[in-house]
Design a protein around this motif. Structure first.
Motif, PDB file in Angstrom:
ATOM      1  N   GLY A   1      42.450 -16.226  25.259  1.00 61.84           N
ATOM      2  CA  GLY A   1      41.902 -16.396  23.927  1.00 61.84           C
ATOM      3  C   GLY A   1      42.231 -15.251  22.999  1.00 61.84           C
ATOM      4  N   ALA A   2      41.827 -15.418  21.764  1.00 61.26           N
ATOM      5  CA  ALA A   2      42.029 -14.408  20.731  1.00 61.26           C
ATOM      6  C   ALA A   2      40.946 -14.602  19.683  1.00 61.26           C
ATOM      7  CB  ALA A   2      43.413 -14.545  20.099  1.00 61.26           C
ATOM      8  N   GLY A   3      40.768 -13.566  18.857  1.00 62.10           N
ATOM      9  CA  GLY A   3      39.757 -13.692  17.827  1.00 62.10           C
ATOM     10  C   GLY A   3      39.719 -12.496  16.903  1.00 62.10           C
ATOM     11  N   LEU A   4      38.680 -12.477  16.103  1.00 63.25           N
ATOM     12  CA  LEU A   4      38.504 -11.472  15.075  1.00 63.25           C
ATOM     13  C   LEU A   4      37.112 -10.865  15.210  1.00 63.25           C
ATOM     14  CD1 LEU A   4      39.662 -10.295  12.385  1.00 63.25           C
ATOM     15  CD2 LEU A   4      38.570 -12.228  11.236  1.00 63.25           C
ATOM     16  N   LYS A   5      37.028  -9.524  15.160  1.00 65.28           N
ATOM     17  CA  LYS A   5      35.747  -8.823  15.159  1.00 65.28           C
ATOM     18  C   LYS A   5      35.516  -8.293  13.744  1.00 65.28           C
ATOM     19  CE  LYS A   5      35.600  -7.159  19.908  1.00 65.28           C
ATOM     20  NZ  LYS A   5      35.421  -5.979  20.768  1.00 65.28           N
ATOM     21  N   LEU A   6      34.303  -8.475  13.234  1.00 62.48           N
ATOM     22  CA  LEU A   6      33.979  -8.035  11.886  1.00 62.48           C
ATOM     23  C   LEU A   6      32.702  -7.203  11.868  1.00 62.48           C
ATOM     24  CD1 LEU A   6      34.560 -11.439  10.067  1.00 62.48           C
ATOM     25  CD2 LEU A   6      36.048  -9.446   9.966  1.00 62.48           C
ATOM     26  N   LEU A   7      32.719  -6.089  11.166  1.00 65.53           N
ATOM     27  CA  LEU A   7      31.545  -5.260  10.891  1.00 65.53           C
ATOM     28  C   LEU A   7      30.768  -4.860  12.138  1.00 65.53           C
ATOM     29  CD1 LEU A   7      30.317  -7.236   7.753  1.00 65.53           C
ATOM     30  CD2 LEU A   7      31.775  -5.204   7.804  1.00 65.53           C
ATOM     31  N   ASN A   8      31.442  -4.737  13.258  1.00 61.08           N
ATOM     32  CA  ASN A   8      30.857  -4.279  14.515  1.00 61.08           C
ATOM     33  C   ASN A   8      29.773  -5.206  15.083  1.00 61.08           C
ATOM     34  OD1 ASN A   8      31.155  -2.352  16.520  1.00 61.08           O
ATOM     35  ND2 ASN A   8      29.460  -1.119  15.774  1.00 61.08           N
ATOM     36  N   HIS A   9      29.563  -6.379  14.482  1.00 59.64           N
ATOM     37  CA  HIS A   9      28.532  -7.293  14.972  1.00 59.64           C
ATOM     38  C   HIS A   9      29.021  -8.728  15.161  1.00 59.64           C
ATOM     39  CE1 HIS A   9      25.144  -4.540  14.763  1.00 59.64           C
ATOM     40  NE2 HIS A   9      25.589  -4.139  13.582  1.00 59.64           N
ATOM     41  N   PHE A  10      29.919  -9.195  14.306  1.00 60.99           N
ATOM     42  CA  PHE A  10      30.348 -10.595  14.347  1.00 60.99           C
ATOM     43  C   PHE A  10      31.689 -10.744  15.053  1.00 60.99           C
ATOM     44  CE2 PHE A  10      27.687 -10.248  10.557  1.00 60.99           C
ATOM     45  CZ  PHE A  10      26.807 -11.285  10.775  1.00 60.99           C
TER      46      PHE A  10
ATOM     47  N   GLY B   1      34.387 -20.633  18.620  1.00 56.89           N
ATOM     48  CA  GLY B   1      33.018 -20.187  18.517  1.00 56.89           C
ATOM     49  C   GLY B   1      32.820 -18.894  17.777  1.00 56.89           C
ATOM     50  N   VAL B   2      31.552 -18.539  17.668  1.00 56.33           N
ATOM     51  CA  VAL B   2      31.140 -17.290  17.020  1.00 56.33           C
ATOM     52  C   VAL B   2      30.186 -16.561  17.956  1.00 56.33           C
ATOM     53  CG1 VAL B   2      31.402 -18.177  14.676  1.00 56.33           C
ATOM     54  CG2 VAL B   2      29.216 -18.399  15.819  1.00 56.33           C
ATOM     55  N   ALA B   3      30.121 -15.249  17.772  1.00 54.25           N
ATOM     56  CA  ALA B   3      29.182 -14.425  18.526  1.00 54.25           C
ATOM     57  C   ALA B   3      28.580 -13.391  17.593  1.00 54.25           C
ATOM     58  CB  ALA B   3      29.888 -13.734  19.691  1.00 54.25           C
ATOM     59  N   TYR B   4      27.349 -13.044  17.871  1.00 54.12           N
ATOM     60  CA  TYR B   4      26.691 -11.947  17.149  1.00 54.12           C
ATOM     61  C   TYR B   4      26.252 -10.927  18.176  1.00 54.12           C
ATOM     62  CZ  TYR B   4      23.662  -9.221  14.197  1.00 54.12           C
ATOM     63  OH  TYR B   4      23.100  -8.184  13.514  1.00 54.12           O
ATOM     64  N   MET B   5      26.723  -9.674  17.995  1.00 52.70           N
ATOM     65  CA  MET B   5      26.382  -8.589  18.916  1.00 52.70           C
ATOM     66  C   MET B   5      25.286  -7.742  18.288  1.00 52.70           C
ATOM     67  SD  MET B   5      28.489  -9.509  21.171  1.00 52.70           S
ATOM     68  CE  MET B   5      28.211  -8.245  22.398  1.00 52.70           C
ATOM     69  N   PHE B   6      24.230  -7.457  19.045  1.00 49.70           N
ATOM     70  CA  PHE B   6      23.110  -6.654  18.536  1.00 49.70           C
ATOM     71  C   PHE B   6      23.412  -5.175  18.596  1.00 49.70           C
ATOM     72  CE2 PHE B   6      21.323 -10.602  20.265  1.00 49.70           C
ATOM     73  CZ  PHE B   6      20.771 -11.104  19.109  1.00 49.70           C
TER      74      PHE B   6
ATOM     75  N   PHE C   1      42.448  -4.287  18.697  1.00 49.98           N
ATOM     76  CA  PHE C   1      43.154  -3.339  17.836  1.00 49.98           C
ATOM     77  C   PHE C   1      42.844  -3.682  16.387  1.00 49.98           C
ATOM     78  CE2 PHE C   1      45.869  -6.814  19.089  1.00 49.98           C
ATOM     79  CZ  PHE C   1      46.435  -7.255  17.901  1.00 49.98           C
ATOM     80  N   GLY C   2      42.830  -2.644  15.526  1.00 50.84           N
ATOM     81  CA  GLY C   2      42.536  -2.905  14.127  1.00 50.84           C
ATOM     82  C   GLY C   2      41.959  -1.703  13.418  1.00 50.84           C
ATOM     83  N   LEU C   3      40.998  -1.944  12.550  1.00 55.43           N
ATOM     84  CA  LEU C   3      40.435  -0.921  11.682  1.00 55.43           C
ATOM     85  C   LEU C   3      39.083  -0.410  12.187  1.00 55.43           C
ATOM     86  CD1 LEU C   3      41.221  -2.739   8.330  1.00 55.43           C
ATOM     87  CD2 LEU C   3      42.540  -0.907   9.391  1.00 55.43           C
ATOM     88  N   GLY C   4      39.014  -0.015  13.428  1.00 57.15           N
ATOM     89  CA  GLY C   4      37.767   0.518  13.987  1.00 57.15           C
ATOM     90  C   GLY C   4      36.664  -0.520  14.001  1.00 57.15           C
ATOM     91  N   SER C   5      35.465  -0.119  13.542  1.00 54.26           N
ATOM     92  CA  SER C   5      34.324  -1.034  13.577  1.00 54.26           C
ATOM     93  C   SER C   5      34.301  -1.993  12.391  1.00 54.26           C
ATOM     94  CB  SER C   5      33.020  -0.240  13.624  1.00 54.26           C
ATOM     95  OG  SER C   5      32.885   0.517  12.435  1.00 54.26           O
ATOM     96  N   LEU C   6      35.147  -1.760  11.387  1.00 55.58           N
ATOM     97  CA  LEU C   6      35.167  -2.625  10.217  1.00 55.58           C
ATOM     98  C   LEU C   6      35.760  -3.998  10.536  1.00 55.58           C
ATOM     99  CD1 LEU C   6      34.644  -2.900   7.179  1.00 55.58           C
ATOM    100  CD2 LEU C   6      36.953  -2.014   6.797  1.00 55.58           C
TER     101      LEU C   6
END
Length: 194
Positions: free
Chosen positions: A148-157, A189-194, A105-110
């Motif tokens: 777990g929980a986390g944060l998604k940023l800019l649709n990639h991180f 950890g971190v993840a990068y989505m292509f 949940f949040g601000l879409g892809s941002l």
């Protein structure tokens, strides 16, 4: 190994409805911090720090924010024990396959916050060890629960943390001290989505 990858892809495919976004592939990595929980308090334990890295896949239903992710990770876990002032390490090098139901949940892809939970399958390839003549019989396969929980940023991180709770014993000391243990693991950890 081919069967494990097939099962992971099948589980993700079955959970993905027709209106879901396409699969997103990525790379995930981070730090494992493991600590044993013994059946008998005969040993003093310390945190063991390892790492994990590998590919991941994710799908999300638009608007609802519900999705599934899975990963195939090389993962290093273990325990450190202090016996009579001597620190001994028992490593677990293996493959970790977490499959999580994820709600974002949040601000879409941002930017968004996610919560995740699901099963975790761990396969240890490092074999058994002896400490002061006592054999440590480690389980080759282990099933646990991930939360777990986390944060998604800019649709990639993605930045996140997980806590893995094993459902059965990780290993057992056999000898003069019969003592089993479970390895509970925090992951950051971190993840990068292509």
């Amino acid at each position: 190994m081919k069967k494990l990858i097939g099962v992971l892809l099948l589980a993700v495919g079955m959970a993905m409805p027709a209106q879901a976004q396409l699969l997103k592939w990525g790379v995930k990595g981070g730090v494992n911090m493991s600590k044993p929980s013994f059946s008998k308090n005969e040993y003093k334990s310390e945190n063991f720090t390892g790492f994990y890295i590998g590919p991941m896949v994710e799908t999300t239903i638009p608007i609802i924010g519900l999705g599934v992710d899975g990963a195939l990770l090389f993962s290093q876990r273990g325990i450190k024990i202090d016996e009579n002032g001597v620190t001994e390490t028992v490593k677990q090098n293996g493959v970790d396959i977490p499959v999580n139901l994820k709600y974002t949940f949040g601000l879409g892809s941002l930017a968004g916050i996610y919560l995740a939970a699901g099963p975790d399958f761990y396969f240890d390839f490092s074999g058994n060890k002896k400490i002061d003549g006592e054999k440590i019989d480690k389980k080759g396969a282990q099933v646990g629960i991930n939360v777990g929980a986390g944060l998604k940023l800019l649709n990639h991180f993605q930045l996140g943390f997980n806590y893995n709770i094993p459902l059965s014993d990780t290993g057992k000391f056999e000898g003069t001290h019969t003592n089993s243990y479970k390895t509970r693991t925090w992951q950051v950890g971190v993840a990068y989505m292509f």
